[in-house]
Design a protein around this motif. Sequence first.
Motif: not given
Length: 146
Positions: A19-20, A22-23, A46
């Motif tokens: 979850d940390q 973004d890329d 994800r």
Amino acid sequence: MELTLDDVGDVSAVPDLLDQIDDPVASVTADGAYDGDTIYEEVPQRHPAASVIIPPRSTAILSDAGTTQRDDHLRSIERHGRLAWQRRSGYGRRSLVETAMYRYKSIIGRRLHARTLPNQRTEAKIGCNVLNRMTSLGMPVSVRVK
């Protein structure tokens, strides 16, 4: 970076770590302790294009569907052997993470000084930020001599 209590398994921290980010993630590599359903479910959820590169346990068997990345690893190990699988899959790159952990422990220290978990998390994040800043300023050039 995630820091957990001793009674929490590393695998359960993976969703929070993912979850940390973004890329897009190209691959997730971990040692055999991470071989489990959690990883093989959470990573594709994800990051659908990400490869999961984790050596299956020696007692692992194919899933009922037989179509998972883990099943592909098992078939490759059966066909070519574990060392050949490591070379083909890129599992050897995991040593770069081990080097980063050694670097952290050498520069920042082998233990945390804070006593409470929230303060330890802050201390570890500061250590990671310091190490990232140092490596962004420049890494030594390594040359392989034959």
